[in-house]
Motif scaffolding. Sequence first.
Motif: not given
Length: 696
Positions: A538, A571, A579-581, A567, A478, A480, A542, A569, A577
């Motif tokens: 994003r 930050c 929110y991440c899908e 991914t 992941r 940012c 994403k 995300c 982080f």
Amino acid sequence: MQGLTVLLASAGVCLGLLVAPAEGTDLAQPAAPRRQKRDWIWNQMHIDEEKNTSLPHYVGKIKSSVNRKNAKYLLRGESAGKVFRVNEDSGDVYAFERLDREKIPEYHLTALVVDKDTNNDLESPSSFTIKVHDVNDNWPVFTHRLFNASVPEMSAVGTSVIRVTAVDADDPTVADHASVMYQILKGEEYFAIDGSGLIFTTTKNLDRETQAKYEIVVEARDAQGLRGDSGTATVLVTLQDVNDNFPIFTQTKYTFAVPEDIRVGSSLGSLFVEDPDEPQNRMTKYSIVQGEYRDTFTIETDPNHNEGIIKPMKPLDYEYIQQYIFTIEATDPTINLHHLSSASTRKTARVIINVTDVDEPPSFQQPFYHFQLWENQKKPLIGSVRAKDPDAARRSIGYSIRTTSDKGQFFRITKQGDIYNEKELDREVYPWYNLTVEAKELDSSGYSTGKESIVQVHIEVMDENDNAPEFAQPYEPRVCENAAQGKLVVQISAIDKDITPQDVKFKFSLSTEDSNFTLTDNHDNTANITVKYGQFDRERAKVHYLPVLISDNGRPSLTGTSTLVVTVCKCNEHGEFTYCEEMAAQAGVSIQALVAIFLCILTITEPSRVRLPRMRRAAPAHCASRLRQPSSARQGRGAAPPQPHTHLPRSECRSGPQTRYSGSGDVRRNGSDVDLPHTIKPLQSLECRRRPPSDF
């Protein structure tokens, strides 16, 4: 003896007179000018035991200095009035029973002098003792009538056996009254006894095997006794066994007949010996002393029966040797040579073993076979097994592979025992194959005689470099969206399903430089993925799919492609982080990517209810260029190198309101339902549109 008794009785009377003088005899000192104190004028009395004169027996006199006509003498005590009585007027004491010193050695009494009329004491009571004189009237008595003893056989002269004791009840303080003399009445030729009652051996030839028990009669005598009697006791002496005899064979020749297929280590016969010693002293050792077959047979001793068990140490072969003849010896290494009774003349015997013929199964030339085979190859000859008929008939042999050991039907065997494979083998699936090969004896018509043998054949599959490297683990990196340039995203490493040598070197590279990521090979079989330019958008993407090429240094070298799904995300200001899908699986093409591809197709087709194609159908290039996940590719052995994964810059997929997946198995597009597999997870709605190359 009677005269001695009379003399002792007279002495007792004299002692009594000296202690208590008769009335009227004046032994007092001359009168003193002062008054004399009144007191008892008697002392201790004595009497002989077991007096033969008529009762009563005079003991003595009690006398007080009180000299009054109305005085009388009395006795008190346990024996007063029963055993002893006193004359009230004279004070003479008499015994009315014959006394036994061994029962009561002395009597304690109290003397009183009282007024005849009032019974008032004229003098204070006084205690005195009557002692019974011992006479030698008892003979010795043994503490037991029967004594048990033991002594080792063949013991030296003077070896102690047992001490016996006899007790004389007479007074030991009187000279010779309690003295005991011992002598042996029976068994004196083997044993003797001293004055203390100790019995000892007088010969060294006490052989248990000749006589195991001896009975001794011992007498204890009191030579000074009145009656001259004696006591006797019996002593039973048991000889303890010592190992002093050699084992003796019961036969001079032993003959055995055994089949040639007797199992190695099993018993083929027993040898028997006689040993007169007790079982705990029978330690026979059997050995072969003459002959060439010490390495063919062994003789073990049965500890329970002391017999020799002959066992073959090698397989017997009637076709090679039909008879074995050798000499054996029986010895006892624990025997005590100092006590050896006699030398045995039958310590050796002859053994004859006749081998009988048996129809034996085929015999393989080796106990097992080990062959090697390179994977991905078919060989007409992997290796050969050979068996033969050991019997004189020399029948032909047929070979087969048990199906239970080759369930995949990979191998075959010829009539001559040659093994080959019909299918290529993959070492990464099975590195070893363990086959069971049967050899059957055939008659002249080619049918099995029922005699068969088996052997294990181990086939080792040799490794070739036929697997490209791949990621060592599933990575879920992941980053940012506001990551700075040079930010480390993930460190990756690789593995290879082939046998990995110690000097293996993996090389890492990106299949395309057209991305916001940089790969740095650390040259230690790891690589770092870092941010190349800086921030991510994003809104445009994403998730980024990053194909990584991994090469090994094998021969030939192989290159594989593994895809990282990175991914992007949201930050906070600390780089954490927020929110991440949900990330897709990395194996093959992700479900989410396929769904996006299908949705992109639907944006182009007629707005009507359309059945989606299977997952294996290719997606249009303008969507797949952005969302597809490349599968692993292999390079080597003449294969074309993998094509770099490129992005078509004129199309992208992004979220939009037109197409939305409800999660119930249908995709709704502009009011129409589109069927989707129920296993697809819900996604955010995606929109496909054209974009210029400069947007990337």
